[in-house]
Write a protein that holds these residues in place. Sequence first.
Motif, short mmCIF file in Angstrom:
data_model
loop_
_atom_site.label_atom_id
_atom_site.label_comp_id
_atom_site.label_asym_id
_atom_site.label_seq_id
_atom_site.Cartn_x
_atom_site.Cartn_y
_atom_site.Cartn_z
N ASP A 5 1.02 -1.42 0.14
CA ASP A 5 -0.11 -0.28 -0.23
C ASP A 5 0.65 1.11 -0.09
OD1 ASP A 5 -2.19 -1.20 -0.03
OD2 ASP A 5 -2.87 -1.07 2.23
N HIS A 6 0.73 1.91 -1.21
CA HIS A 6 0.98 3.22 -0.88
C HIS A 6 0.08 3.97 0.60
CE1 HIS A 6 2.37 4.42 -5.13
NE2 HIS A 6 2.39 3.14 -4.94
N VAL A 7 0.88 4.89 1.82
CA VAL A 7 0.53 5.46 2.39
C VAL A 7 1.37 6.56 2.90
CG1 VAL A 7 -0.03 3.13 4.02
CG2 VAL A 7 2.61 4.71 4.48
N CYS A 8 0.58 7.30 3.69
CA CYS A 8 1.20 8.46 4.54
C CYS A 8 1.73 9.29 5.60
CB CYS A 8 0.43 10.43 3.65
SG CYS A 8 0.94 11.54 4.95
N LEU A 9 2.86 9.17 6.50
CA LEU A 9 3.34 9.05 7.88
C LEU A 9 3.25 10.12 8.53
CD1 LEU A 9 6.55 6.83 7.48
CD2 LEU A 9 4.56 6.77 7.74
N SER A 10 2.58 10.22 9.24
CA SER A 10 2.24 10.35 10.11
C SER A 10 2.86 11.64 11.86
CB SER A 10 0.85 11.00 10.82
OG SER A 10 0.98 10.73 11.98
N THR A 11 3.59 12.32 11.60
CA THR A 11 4.24 12.23 13.28
C THR A 11 3.78 12.28 13.95
OG1 THR A 11 4.19 14.69 13.62
CG2 THR A 11 5.72 13.65 11.59
N GLY A 91 -5.23 21.98 8.42
CA GLY A 91 -5.59 21.82 9.88
C GLY A 91 -5.72 22.59 10.87
N ALA A 92 -4.83 23.58 10.96
CA ALA A 92 -5.09 24.92 11.68
C ALA A 92 -6.51 25.53 11.49
CB ALA A 92 -4.27 25.77 12.05
N VAL A 93 -7.01 25.50 10.39
CA VAL A 93 -7.92 26.37 10.12
C VAL A 93 -9.39 25.91 10.41
CG1 VAL A 93 -9.01 27.30 7.55
CG2 VAL A 93 -6.29 27.00 8.37
N LEU A 94 -9.10 24.09 9.81
CA LEU A 94 -10.55 23.59 9.68
C LEU A 94 -10.73 23.25 10.86
CD1 LEU A 94 -10.15 21.19 6.30
CD2 LEU A 94 -11.26 23.66 6.91
N GLY A 222 -1.81 20.65 13.96
CA GLY A 222 -2.89 21.37 13.08
C GLY A 222 -4.31 20.49 13.84
N ALA A 223 -4.71 20.13 15.06
CA ALA A 223 -5.60 19.88 16.17
C ALA A 223 -5.87 18.02 15.36
CB ALA A 223 -6.11 20.75 16.17
N SER A 224 -5.30 18.03 14.43
CA SER A 224 -5.35 17.29 13.46
C SER A 224 -6.06 15.41 14.37
CB SER A 224 -4.08 16.87 12.17
OG SER A 224 -3.75 18.23 11.69
N ARG A 225 -6.23 15.36 13.15
CA ARG A 225 -6.71 13.85 13.56
C ARG A 225 -6.70 12.91 12.37
NH1 ARG A 225 -12.82 13.08 15.28
NH2 ARG A 225 -13.27 15.67 14.42
N PRO A 226 -5.22 12.30 12.34
CA PRO A 226 -4.45 12.08 10.97
C PRO A 226 -5.42 10.69 10.66
CG PRO A 226 -3.29 12.32 12.00
CD PRO A 226 -4.16 12.37 13.37
N GLN A 227 -5.49 10.47 11.07
CA GLN A 227 -6.66 8.79 10.48
C GLN A 227 -7.42 9.64 9.69
OE1 GLN A 227 -6.00 5.50 9.76
NE2 GLN A 227 -3.41 5.04 10.88
N ASP A 229 -8.27 12.95 8.52
CA ASP A 229 -7.66 14.25 7.75
C ASP A 229 -6.60 13.47 6.63
OD1 ASP A 229 -8.92 15.49 9.53
OD2 ASP A 229 -7.58 16.73 10.76
N VAL A 230 -5.44 12.65 6.89
CA VAL A 230 -5.29 12.61 5.54
C VAL A 230 -5.63 12.14 4.06
CG1 VAL A 230 -2.94 11.22 4.74
CG2 VAL A 230 -2.76 12.63 7.05
N ALA A 231 -6.31 11.76 4.81
CA ALA A 231 -7.78 10.79 3.38
C ALA A 231 -8.34 11.38 3.46
CB ALA A 231 -8.58 9.37 4.86
N LEU A 232 -8.77 12.99 4.05
CA LEU A 232 -9.94 13.43 3.32
C LEU A 232 -9.34 15.03 2.05
CD1 LEU A 232 -11.87 15.87 3.27
CD2 LEU A 232 -11.29 17.25 5.49
N TYR A 233 -7.80 14.83 2.63
CA TYR A 233 -6.56 15.96 2.53
C TYR A 233 -5.83 14.98 0.79
CZ TYR A 233 -6.38 18.30 6.78
OH TYR A 233 -7.12 18.82 7.76
N ALA A 234 -5.91 14.05 0.32
CA ALA A 234 -5.60 13.50 0.21
C ALA A 234 -6.49 13.13 -1.53
CB ALA A 234 -5.54 11.56 -0.54
N GLU A 235 -8.18 13.67 -0.57
CA GLU A 235 -9.69 13.12 -1.75
C GLU A 235 -9.35 14.70 -1.98
OE1 GLU A 235 -11.41 11.41 -3.43
OE2 GLU A 235 -9.22 9.96 -2.30
N LEU A 236 -9.49 15.39 -1.29
CA LEU A 236 -9.59 16.54 -1.99
C LEU A 236 -8.29 17.61 -2.56
CD1 LEU A 236 -9.80 19.03 1.30
CD2 LEU A 236 -11.32 18.33 -0.10
#
Length: 276
Positions: A5-11, A91-94, A222-227, A229-236
């Motif tokens: 799978d292609h993945v994006c890693l969060s910190t 994330g800081a904005v949304l 960004g007060a993110s929830r990577p699981q 938000d990453v998927a959301l941003y990829a779709e955007l």
Amino acid sequence: VRPGDHVCLSTLANCGACAECDRGRPTMCRKAIGRPQQPFTRHGEPLYQFASNSAFAERTVVKAVQAVRIPEDVPMASAALIGCAVLTGVGAVLNRARVDRGDSVVVIGAGGIGLNVLQGARIAGALTVVAVDSNPAKEEAARRFGAGHFLTSVAEVRDVLPNGADHVFECVGRVELVREAVDLLDRHGQAVLLGVPAVDAEASFLVSSMFLDKSILGCRYGASRPQRDVALYAELYREGRLLLDELVTCTYPVGDFEEAAAEAAAGRVARGVLTF
């Protein structure tokens, strides 16, 4: 996630089981703040991992929660930016400021984080978006990412927004700009701090200016929830609403790391990407 799978890693190596994680606030997980892991060894000695990621290598070790599957048609060089600057800025904005349609936004600093704040404001539907950066060469990129106005001095913002702004994002990390961000707020406005000054830096503001329901907000990742938000941003990105390719000013072979770092420090790139 499966092999291949292609993945994006969060910190964000959050535990997934504490009260903050359960509330959907993984950036506040106490096990993910100030507790570097040691997943590697060298000659039998444990080694620390930078930012729970250590991605300047062909292989790394991360917790399962950090690896988020992304579509294979998202270019890897562009996807590499989601896990840091995009999650933080957009994330800081949304997530943190929750900018709404018709709001006014000022972004101080048009670097990698600031550009993502700008496009976050555009995605959120902000009406007036002002970018401020002392480097006039950054105007083209700032406007491409969402700025309707570009200024080289904070002093000029009142010419565009006489009453001040609903949201001001400080993306540089200078205490004098934190004060400027607070002073630019309209009634019920909020200043969001994203730039990172020295750990012992102190900022000041007029207490009397805050009584009109103004706020100063800290923001981690960004007060993110990577699981999510990453998927959301990829779709955007796939829909053409989130710019990623345009963030990659230049790619460098990993051996040219020092050149890439120097270019970034000089402000000549939005983001440089190392390739193997």
